[in-house]
Design a protein around this motif. Structure first.
Motif, short mmCIF file in Angstrom:
data_model
loop_
_atom_site.label_atom_id
_atom_site.label_comp_id
_atom_site.label_asym_id
_atom_site.label_seq_id
_atom_site.Cartn_x
_atom_site.Cartn_y
_atom_site.Cartn_z
N HIS A 1 -4.73 7.32 -0.21
CA HIS A 1 -6.30 5.89 -0.13
C HIS A 1 -5.59 4.75 0.38
N SER B 1 -6.42 10.69 -2.92
CA SER B 1 -6.17 9.50 -4.09
C SER B 1 -4.94 8.92 -3.99
N ALA B 2 -3.70 8.90 -3.72
CA ALA B 2 -2.37 8.31 -3.84
C ALA B 2 -1.92 7.35 -1.79
N ARG C 1 0.90 -1.31 0.26
CA ARG C 1 -0.09 0.35 -0.22
C ARG C 1 1.11 1.14 0.45
N GLN D 1 -6.81 1.59 -0.47
CA GLN D 1 -6.33 0.80 -1.41
C GLN D 1 -5.78 0.97 -3.17
N THR D 2 -4.40 2.32 -2.73
CA THR D 2 -3.71 2.73 -3.55
C THR D 2 -2.28 1.82 -3.70
N LEU E 1 1.58 1.34 -10.36
CA LEU E 1 0.60 1.56 -9.41
C LEU E 1 0.14 1.47 -9.75
N ILE F 1 -4.10 2.49 -8.74
CA ILE F 1 -4.98 3.14 -8.18
C ILE F 1 -6.77 3.45 -8.18
N LEU G 1 -0.62 13.18 -9.83
CA LEU G 1 -1.62 12.63 -8.44
C LEU G 1 -2.15 13.48 -7.47
N LYS H 1 -8.97 6.03 -9.52
CA LYS H 1 -8.83 6.78 -10.94
C LYS H 1 -9.07 5.88 -11.99
N ASN I 1 -2.96 4.67 -13.69
CA ASN I 1 -1.58 3.60 -13.55
C ASN I 1 -0.66 3.40 -14.14
#
Length: 262
Positions: A199, A196-197, A160, A201-202, A223, A225, A192, A228, A233
């Motif tokens: 997050h 969001s970075a 992560r 789930q990234t 990546l 993400i 980014l 997005k 990605n």
């Protein structure tokens, strides 16, 4: 002498008049709407191009609208907003390959790959793939979405990004507005928003379908993400940097939305 119409005939005439009136209103509304849409399209088409910079390739009013939309969604973004996940058996066995920008094999050797992380003070961390693999692994099976309109349920695993930042003591960098990532050859790059970075789930992914990622999918590290579209990605990450201004972004320079959120 005019023939007297029956009540049934009078009712039929009334219905016919009502149908004609509704048809007239519907067609009028259609042509007015079509005219307005054409006029709006013509106005947008003839409006000035945006000044090329971090973004480019589109008209000024559209870019202003996209930027306003980005600000709106960033204000309401929350880690509680997570994408739907699926069981492993739902994941595609053959994962679609959509782009090879930045995937040049010239002077690239996966065995010698190192991730370069540029800190705020200019110091550069060099991190090998085995160091990243040694840290706690997280898996995700989700619906990967492309701006071209296709989607596919895919299974990825890796570290992560929020855990990566914490492990390498990048808390000061995490307080900045943006993250920039580039391929080793610099041919593909994304910007980014930090929310969001970070997050949950990234991922900095190194496995796909329980196997090391193939080069065509961005080995040794890419990546993932999920909040997005696919254009964000980045495959084969070479460099990560941080800033308070929007970093350059390959597709935003071609006219696409910089935020590209789902």
């Amino acid at each position: 002498m005019a023939k007297k119409l029956s009540s049934a005939q009078l009712q039929e005439l009334a219905i016919e008049k009502k149908i004609k009136r509704r048809n007239f209103i519907s067609f009028s509304a259609f042509f007015i709407g079509a005219g307005a849409a054409f006029g709006g399209w013509k106005w947008l088409y003839n409006s000035p191009q945006e000044t090329a910079g971090i973004t480019a390739g589109t008209r000024q009013p559209l870019r202003r609208a996209l930027n306003k939309t980005e600000l709106f969604f960033r204000r309401i973004f929350s880690n509680d907003h997570v994408v739907k996940t699926y069981p492993k058996e739902r994941a595609a066995k053959v994962v679609r390959v959509n782009s090879d920008i930045g995937m040049s094999t010239d002077n690239f050797n996966a065995a010698n790959w190192q991730l370069s992380v540029v800190k705020k003070n200019g110091h550069v961390l060099k991190i090998g793939i085995e160091e990243i693999r040694a840290l706690p692994k997280t898996e995700i099976v989700y619906d990967f979405k492309c701006v071209e309109g296709w989607d596919q349920i895919q299974h990825w695993a890796g570290l992560r990004f929020v855990d990566f930042m914490a492990h390498y003591g990048l808390q000061e960098q995490a307080e900045m507005e943006y993250v920039g990532m580039e391929t080793p050859d610099g041919a593909y790059y994304v910007g980014l928003d930090m929310e969001s970075a970070l997050h949950p789930q990234t991922l900095l992914a190194y496995e796909m379908n329980d196997q090391p990622i193939a080069e065509v999918h961005g080995a040794p590290l890419r990546l993932i993400i999920p909040v997005k579209y696919g254009i964000k990605n980045l495959k084969r990450i070479g460099t990560i940097n941080f800033s308070n201004q929007r970093p350059r972004d390959y597709w935003a320079e071609q006219g696409y939305d910089y935020y590209s959120g789902l």
